[in-house]
Design a protein around this motif. Structure first.
Motif, PDB file in Angstrom:
ATOM      1  N   CYS A 225       0.747  -1.128  -0.004  1.00  0.00           N
ATOM      2  CA  CYS A 225       0.165  -0.028   0.105  1.00  0.00           C
ATOM      3  C   CYS A 225       0.692   1.098   0.210  1.00  0.00           C
ATOM      4  O   CYS A 225       1.802   1.279   0.834  1.00  0.00           O
ATOM      5  N   VAL A 226       0.438   2.078  -0.787  1.00  0.00           N
ATOM      6  CA  VAL A 226       1.412   3.149  -1.058  1.00  0.00           C
ATOM      7  C   VAL A 226       0.801   4.758  -0.423  1.00  0.00           C
ATOM      8  O   VAL A 226       1.267   5.339   0.484  1.00  0.00           O
ATOM      9  N   ASP A 227      -0.724   4.798  -0.584  1.00  0.00           N
ATOM     10  CA  ASP A 227      -1.277   5.857   0.129  1.00  0.00           C
ATOM     11  C   ASP A 227      -2.892   5.470   0.137  1.00  0.00           C
ATOM     12  O   ASP A 227      -3.392   5.282  -0.811  1.00  0.00           O
ATOM     13  N   TYR A 228      -3.265   5.619   1.497  1.00  0.00           N
ATOM     14  CA  TYR A 228      -4.653   5.349   1.823  1.00  0.00           C
ATOM     15  C   TYR A 228      -5.351   6.737   1.969  1.00  0.00           C
ATOM     16  O   TYR A 228      -4.970   7.559   2.476  1.00  0.00           O
ATOM     17  N   ARG A 229      -6.641   6.695   1.249  1.00  0.00           N
ATOM     18  CA  ARG A 229      -7.290   7.939   1.112  1.00  0.00           C
ATOM     19  C   ARG A 229      -6.341   9.193   0.536  1.00  0.00           C
ATOM     20  O   ARG A 229      -6.187  10.227   1.266  1.00  0.00           O
ATOM     21  N   PRO A 230      -5.688   8.858  -0.429  1.00  0.00           N
ATOM     22  CA  PRO A 230      -4.853  10.091  -1.087  1.00  0.00           C
ATOM     23  C   PRO A 230      -5.599  11.250  -1.463  1.00  0.00           C
ATOM     24  O   PRO A 230      -6.779  11.530  -1.281  1.00  0.00           O
ATOM     25  N   SER A 231      -4.542  12.280  -1.343  1.00  0.00           N
ATOM     26  CA  SER A 231      -5.347  13.791  -1.677  1.00  0.00           C
ATOM     27  C   SER A 231      -5.617  13.711  -3.015  1.00  0.00           C
ATOM     28  O   SER A 231      -5.548  12.831  -4.144  1.00  0.00           O
ATOM     29  N   SER A 232      -6.536  14.791  -3.582  1.00  0.00           N
ATOM     30  CA  SER A 232      -7.185  14.781  -4.656  1.00  0.00           C
ATOM     31  C   SER A 232      -6.107  14.747  -6.034  1.00  0.00           C
ATOM     32  O   SER A 232      -6.096  14.288  -6.996  1.00  0.00           O
ATOM     33  N   ASP A 233      -4.794  15.366  -5.629  1.00  0.00           N
ATOM     34  CA  ASP A 233      -3.787  15.272  -6.759  1.00  0.00           C
ATOM     35  C   ASP A 233      -2.819  14.155  -6.794  1.00  0.00           C
ATOM     36  O   ASP A 233      -2.249  13.853  -7.664  1.00  0.00           O
ATOM     37  N   ALA A 234      -2.894  13.424  -5.748  1.00  0.00           N
ATOM     38  CA  ALA A 234      -2.136  12.291  -5.694  1.00  0.00           C
ATOM     39  C   ALA A 234      -2.198  11.144  -6.933  1.00  0.00           C
ATOM     40  O   ALA A 234      -1.315  10.671  -7.508  1.00  0.00           O
ATOM     41  N   ALA A 235      -3.250  10.924  -7.477  1.00  0.00           N
ATOM     42  CA  ALA A 235      -3.786  10.106  -8.411  1.00  0.00           C
ATOM     43  C   ALA A 235      -2.737  10.646  -9.652  1.00  0.00           C
ATOM     44  O   ALA A 235      -2.364   9.685 -10.658  1.00  0.00           O
ATOM     45  N   ARG A 236      -2.963  11.893  -9.901  1.00  0.00           N
ATOM     46  CA  ARG A 236      -2.597  12.456 -11.080  1.00  0.00           C
ATOM     47  C   ARG A 236      -1.037  12.414 -10.959  1.00  0.00           C
ATOM     48  O   ARG A 236      -0.266  12.140 -12.028  1.00  0.00           O
ATOM     49  N   ILE A 237      -0.702  12.627  -9.835  1.00  0.00           N
ATOM     50  CA  ILE A 237       1.049  12.683  -9.437  1.00  0.00           C
ATOM     51  C   ILE A 237       1.468  11.122  -9.813  1.00  0.00           C
ATOM     52  O   ILE A 237       2.612  11.095 -10.214  1.00  0.00           O
ATOM     53  N   CYS A 238       0.766  10.221  -9.597  1.00  0.00           N
ATOM     54  CA  CYS A 238       1.214   8.951  -9.660  1.00  0.00           C
ATOM     55  C   CYS A 238       0.740   8.383 -11.095  1.00  0.00           C
ATOM     56  O   CYS A 238       1.093   7.145 -11.365  1.00  0.00           O
ATOM     57  N   GLY A 239       0.363   9.163 -11.797  1.00  0.00           N
ATOM     58  CA  GLY A 239      -0.092   8.751 -13.273  1.00  0.00           C
ATOM     59  C   GLY A 239      -1.218   7.754 -13.433  1.00  0.00           C
ATOM     60  O   GLY A 239      -1.196   6.788 -14.353  1.00  0.00           O
ATOM     61  N   LEU A 240      -2.188   7.938 -12.598  1.00  0.00           N
ATOM     62  CA  LEU A 240      -3.271   7.149 -12.407  1.00  0.00           C
ATOM     63  C   LEU A 240      -4.722   7.874 -13.023  1.00  0.00           C
ATOM     64  O   LEU A 240      -5.802   7.214 -12.735  1.00  0.00           O
ATOM     65  N   THR A 241      -4.322   8.870 -13.654  1.00  0.00           N
ATOM     66  CA  THR A 241      -5.638   9.650 -14.449  1.00  0.00           C
ATOM     67  C   THR A 241      -5.505   9.175 -15.817  1.00  0.00           C
ATOM     68  O   THR A 241      -5.753   8.163 -16.336  1.00  0.00           O
ATOM     69  N   LYS A 242      -5.172  10.299 -16.633  1.00  0.00           N
ATOM     70  CA  LYS A 242      -5.187  10.269 -18.087  1.00  0.00           C
ATOM     71  C   LYS A 242      -4.001   9.181 -18.634  1.00  0.00           C
ATOM     72  O   LYS A 242      -4.024   8.886 -19.621  1.00  0.00           O
ATOM     73  N   ASP A 243      -2.785   9.340 -17.885  1.00  0.00           N
ATOM     74  CA  ASP A 243      -1.722   8.445 -18.445  1.00  0.00           C
ATOM     75  C   ASP A 243      -1.714   6.906 -17.780  1.00  0.00           C
ATOM     76  O   ASP A 243      -0.977   6.297 -17.939  1.00  0.00           O
ATOM     77  N   ALA A 244      -2.862   6.474 -17.357  1.00  0.00           N
ATOM     78  CA  ALA A 244      -2.768   5.279 -16.759  1.00  0.00           C
ATOM     79  C   ALA A 244      -3.296   4.259 -17.857  1.00  0.00           C
ATOM     80  O   ALA A 244      -3.789   4.387 -18.709  1.00  0.00           O
ATOM     81  N   ALA A 245      -2.613   3.173 -17.731  1.00  0.00           N
ATOM     82  CA  ALA A 245      -3.236   1.911 -18.514  1.00  0.00           C
ATOM     83  C   ALA A 245      -4.274   1.065 -17.769  1.00  0.00           C
ATOM     84  O   ALA A 245      -4.008   0.772 -16.714  1.00  0.00           O
TER      85      ALA A 245
END
Length: 299
Positions: A225-245
């Motif tokens: 587990c890296v981040d539980y209940r991440p901030s709104s920007d965390a997914a983007r910073i981790c590449g889990l929005t438009k850049d995700a596979a």
């Protein structure tokens, strides 16, 4: 004649001295009382600190929860492992003769464990220097002595809360259980089906080209587990929005499983998300790369 009697008297005196202690057992010196380190039995509160991070846990019915967020998916085995180690401390014997507390790193120890029972009784254990043989500890009462606890004790209280997270159980994905796979990467989309143990894309058998993908899916598991209940920007910073596979697997009786794979993390592994869970996990490089390559480059 006089000399003879004097000699005889000396002999008798020596024999009397020898016989005086005959049959009497020499009294053994009493051993000092040994006070074993005590921990609270059946505690309902547990606090542990390695000197930098402090974690607090409380009992909620039959399970332990993280005091700061009771909804956190805490893996119960980690807390139980620590409690088992603490109970084993009662079998330790003190170090004798003991040196000054400063010699053991216990004079101003910042690492500690606190247990509290439902009655409010508390017990403390302070931890000092760690050696190859273990870590030094005492209960705050110098007369009770210093002990050498297992080295694992310091490791157990040095975990981050994310290290103690219950990881999601992923479905078993094999050629016998899977029926389809949909893959997207930005605007790029691919669709695969499984029939009679073979992969098909646009009506063509692509089983051989999908070997690495098949292996990765069959061994799929979350590393950490890296981040539980991440901030709104965390997914983007981790590449889990438009850049995700994004891979959606259909399996069993109309069941689906979605895995999103983000950027590579320095030090190894790829950020990942499972289904609708916002928690950010880590997927091993070995498992992530074949899936991400398929999404980005296709076959």
């Amino acid at each position: 004649m006089k000399r003879y009697w004097i000699a005889a008297l000396l002999v008798l005196a020596m024999m009397a001295a020898l016989l005086t202690g005959c049959g009497e057992k020499k009294q053994e010196e009493a051993e000092p009382d040994v006070v074993q380190p005590q921990v609270q039995e059946d505690p309902d509160m547990l606090v542990c600190s390695n000197g930098k991070t402090t974690l607090r846990f409380q009992k909620d019915g039959d399970r332990w929860v993280w005091f700061d967020d009771t909804d956190f998916p805490l893996d119960q085995s980690y807390v139980q492992e620590l409690l088992d180690t603490l109970q084993g401390l009662s079998e330790l014997t003190p170090i004798t003769p003991a040196k000054e507390l400063s010699e053991y790193g216990l004079e101003a120890a910042k690492a500690y464990i606190m247990l509290r029972n439902p009655s409010g009784d508390e017990s403390f254990i302070y931890l000092g220097k760690t050696t190859d043989d273990g870590c030094y500890m005492f209960d705050g009462t110098e007369e009770n002595g210093v002990y050498l606890a297992p080295a694992s004790l310091m490791k157990q209280i040095s975990r981050s809360i994310y290290d103690m997270a219950q990881l999601p159980n992923l479905p078993r994905l094999t050629m016998e259980t899977m029926t389809a796979l949909d893959v997207t990467y930005g605007e790029k989309e691919q669709h695969f089906t499984v029939k009679d143990g073979a992969w098909y894309s646009e009506g063509k058998d692509v089983t051989e080209k999908m070997t690495a993908v098949t292996e990765a899916l069959s061994q799929l598991e979350i590393a950490s587990c890296v981040d539980y209940r991440p901030s709104s920007d965390a997914a983007r910073i981790c590449g889990l929005t438009k850049d995700a596979a994004v891979l959606t697997v259909s399996y069993g009786e109309d069941r689906t499983f979605t895995l999103s794979i983000g950027w590579y993390r320095s030090g190894g592994g790829y950020y990942a998300a499972v289904n609708d869970d916002t928690t950010i996990y880590l997927l091993s490089t070995k498992l992530a790369e074949p899936l991400k390559t398929l999404a980005k480059e296709g076959l």
